[in-house]
Scaffold this active site. Structure first.
Site, PDB file in Angstrom:
ATOM      1  N   GLU A 151     -35.008  29.992 104.241  1.00 57.30           N
ATOM      2  CA  GLU A 151     -35.928  30.710 103.346  1.00 57.30           C
ATOM      3  C   GLU A 151     -36.785  29.661 102.639  1.00 57.30           C
ATOM      4  O   GLU A 151     -36.251  28.813 101.921  1.00 57.30           O
ATOM      5  CB  GLU A 151     -35.150  31.521 102.301  1.00 57.30           C
ATOM      6  N   GLU A 176     -26.031  33.282 101.494  1.00 57.77           N
ATOM      7  CA  GLU A 176     -25.895  32.419 100.319  1.00 57.77           C
ATOM      8  C   GLU A 176     -24.540  32.551  99.624  1.00 57.77           C
ATOM      9  O   GLU A 176     -24.450  33.076  98.501  1.00 57.77           O
ATOM     10  CB  GLU A 176     -27.017  32.692  99.321  1.00 57.77           C
TER      11      GLU A 176
HETATM   12  C1  GAL Z   1     -32.479  33.930  97.955  1.00 60.84           C
HETATM   13  C2  GAL Z   1     -31.814  35.065  98.712  1.00 60.84           C
HETATM   14  C3  GAL Z   1     -32.822  36.097  99.178  1.00 60.84           C
HETATM   15  C4  GAL Z   1     -33.764  36.435  98.063  1.00 60.84           C
HETATM   16  C5  GAL Z   1     -34.438  35.184  97.597  1.00 60.84           C
HETATM   17  C6  GAL Z   1     -35.461  35.395  96.518  1.00 60.84           C
HETATM   18  O1  GAL Z   1     -31.601  33.317  97.077  1.00 60.84           O
HETATM   19  O2  GAL Z   1     -31.106  34.596  99.838  1.00 60.84           O
HETATM   20  O3  GAL Z   1     -32.136  37.249  99.610  1.00 60.84           O
HETATM   21  O4  GAL Z   1     -33.052  37.038  97.033  1.00 60.84           O
HETATM   22  O5  GAL Z   1     -33.475  34.305  97.091  1.00 60.84           O
HETATM   23  O6  GAL Z   1     -36.027  34.182  96.103  1.00 60.84           O
END
Ligand code: GAL
Length: 633
Positions: A315, A144
């Site tokens: 994710e 990110e």
């Molecule tokens: C994303 C990040 C992850 C985790 C997640 C939690 O922004 O890539 O590592 O922190 O959020 O929602």
């Protein structure tokens, strides 16, 4: 193509004897991918040069033995403590001159040469070791870019790199002075060494200075990512991705994406609704447990363009998160809906974040597919359901859009630098157009601002593009259908000045923006026949035919059917009405969808997504809350 699911996993968080059972349960749930490694630097290299990759060898072997494919992340978003001791000046610095200290993540400055070399070193070691590993089937660079406001750094490293960047661009201080208009307020420079970063000035710095700093900062992200991608490619044929975020515009994702094979993004619908979207209370409460009906789809379409057709969700929110002001639980069915919506927009894979909720550290309140005690959390059953459905379902291949919408990162920087009205935000503007199109039931393609061929779309929309580059300008002439530009399109030269002929300065459109006004919340400029502009309105002169007028008689929409200029920021319902009419003229069929219902055609199927908390009847179908249905077109 077979579309697949996956999960993010941190073997270094769990005892090694839990790995085989975790892997088996992932495979049993129908998951294909497991992303690992992206924060593991302190375990891969506990002290400078003391490497320990054995545990990662075993983790990959265990996951691979269960039939899972690994996405291996490079750990460069989390430089360990010793790294900061080694390179104390590697920390990013905020706009008030304060270092961004160790103790969380992303505490590096993109411009620091020493840190970049450390990254190239660790990525080389990983790529040499795992580049031909049969289980490592994809890579992720860093994690990110831009998260936690980390693109802009005001460090010494950034200052020196910025001066070099300016010297390359302008060659002489005189040329820079001319381009920036530095005669204003006696801001002229004699040499590049005198130029500072545009922070800590008494009042606002020159917008041209800021704009170049924003371009420079974006280029630093591109170079940082490219250095990693080049190393991986030397040792591996597996595709390389990066996981982008929602509503992050601080760097040019199209430019980063050009060095990668796959774009991916991290989709947290409930977190985004809570902390990343302008919407009234009624909207936020209606979609509290479902997320905004358009925010995810916008990013699906955006990242499909960034990935030149290849994109994933890396994710996916599986339950309540920890980081938004409020963190509600999704309505039963939403994890499945979010997954299907991504697949229907052409995602090759959707991976859930994370496998098991961690009982320790910053994200201990963030749900996983498993609870901290390893019992299934509600998201697991929904993920497994999609995995089963995917085995039966026809391929939801991406389909060409009815309408195209241009999105440009530079324009976000431009209007951030000079909003002129406190709520003039480029993302907000483009997203309002996107939402209007989605409410009309359309498939939308998002295009980069250097698109050379617009012949495939019956309608192309270009709101707020701060400068129109030669390539897009040329493409306008051969567009296949109507093009609608404005407000604020081509309002600046690339050097951030008002064009001598006045905007929008388009061939074939005799129109000149003579005056603009920004409007505070609640203020409106009425249109003839109903509807209004909010936020922004332009007084435009010229002989171009007027298609629609403001209530005061000034043009609201002008030009020819093929090339139209809109002179303000329409309220949501006004925008929908205008776009419905333009679609009708172009022979594009629209529907009027209820607030929470959305549709998309993909792979010969029409999908319906009910984001509402109540059932909805639509075209003879009953769709339950959080329901997804599909049928052949
Ligand atoms: C994303 C990040 C992850 C985790 C997640 C939690 O922004 O890539 O590592 O922190 O959020 O929602």
């Amino acid at each position: 193509m077979k579309r697949t699911l996956g999960v993010c996993y941190y073997p270094e968080h769990w005892p090694e004897d839990a790995w085989p059972e975790d892997a088996r349960r992932m495979a049993d749930a129908g998951l294909t991918w497991v992303r690992i490694g992206e924060f593991a630097w302190s375990r891969l290299e506990p002290a400078p040069g003391r490497l320990d990759f054995d545990w990662l060898d075993r983790a990959i072997a265990t996951l691979g033995a269960a039939g899972l494919k690994v996405v291996l992340g490079t750990p460069t978003a989390t430089p360990p403590r010793w790294m900061v001791d080694r390179h104390p000046d590697m920390l990013a610095v905020d706009s008030r001159g304060r270092p961004r200290n160790f103790g969380a993540r992303r505490h590096y400055c993109f411009s620091h040469r020493g840190y970049l070399q450390e990254c190239v070193r660790i990525v080389t070691l990983l790529a040499e070791r795992y580049g031909r590993n049969p289980h490592v089937a994809a890579w992720q660079t860093d994690n990110e870019y831009g998260c936690h406001d980390t693109v802009l750094s005001y460090s010494d490293a950034a200052r020196h790199a910025f001066r070099d960047w300016l010297a390359q661009k302008y060659q002489s201080a005189q040329a820079l002075n001319r381009a920036w208009g530095n005669v204003f307020w006696s801001m002229e420079y004699d040499s590049f060494d005198q130029i500072d970063l545009p922070n800590l000035t008494v009042t606002e710095p020159n917008p041209a200075h800021v704009m170049d700093f924003r371009r420079f900062a974006s280029d630093q992200v591109v170079a940082f990512n490219r250095a990693q991608a080049e190393v991986i490619r030397r040792h591996s044929d597996a595709p390389i991705a990066h996981n982008y975020m929602g509503r992050i515009t601080e760097f040019d994702h199209f430019a980063v994406g050009a060095d990668l094979d796959i774009a991916s993004w991290d989709s947290y619908p409930l977190g985004f609704l809570s902390d990343r979207l302008e919407a009234d209370k009624a909207h936020k409460s209606a979609f509290l447990r479902q997320g905004d009906p358009d925010f995810q789809a916008f990013h699906h379409d955006l990242y499909r363009a960034v990935g030149r057709g290849r994109w994933w969700v890396m994710e996916q929110q599986p339950g309540p998160v920890n980081w938004a002001p409020w963190n509600p639980a999704p309505l039963p069915g939403m994890v499945r809906l979010w997954t299907w919506e991504a697949l229907a927009h052409g995602a090759e894979a959707v991976c859930y974040f994370r496998w098991r909720q961690a009982p320790f550290a910053q994200e201990q309140m963030h749900a996983g597919l498993l609870r901290p005690d390893s019992a299934p959390a509600p998201g697991l059953a929904e993920a497994a359901q999609v995995a089963r459905e995917l085995e039966q379902a026809p391929d939801a291949a991406a389909a060409p859009g009815d309408v195209a919408l241009v999105f440009d990162y530079e324009s976000a920087w431009a209007w951030d630098t000079q909003p002129q009205g406190a709520d003039f935000d480029y993302f907000r503007l483009v997203f309002a157009w996107y939402r209007a199109l989605r409410r009309l039931g359309l498939n939308i393609d998002i295009l980069p601002p250097d698109t050379a061929d617009l012949s495939a779309w019956k309608l192309v929309l270009v709101p707020g593009l701060f400068t129109l580059r030669a390539r897009l300008r040329a493409a306008l002439a051969t567009a296949g259908g109507a093009v609608v530009l404005g407000p604020r399109t081509n309002a600046k030269t690339p050097d951030f000045a008002i064009p001598p002929a006045l905007p929008p300065d388009l061939p074939g459109l005799d129109a000149r923006v003579a005056r603009v006004e920004s409007l505070p919340p609640g203020a409106r400029v009425g249109l003839e026949g109903g509807g209004a502009f909010a936020h922004w309105a332009e007084e435009v002169e010229g002989s171009a035919p007027v298609i629609r007028r403001r209530a005061d008689g000034l043009p609201a929409l002008m030009g020819s059917p093929a090339l139209q200029y809109l002179t303000g920021w329409p309220c949501d319902t006004t925008l929908r009405t205008l776009l419905r009419e333009i679609c009708r003229q172009q022979g594009i069929a629209t529907r009027d969808l209820p607030e929470g219902l959305r549709t998309r055609v993909a792979g010969g199927l029409r999908f319906w997504f009910n984001h509402a908390a109540e059932p909805v009847a639509c075209e003879g179908q009953d769709i339950p809350p959080a329901g997804v249905i599909w049928a052949p077109v």
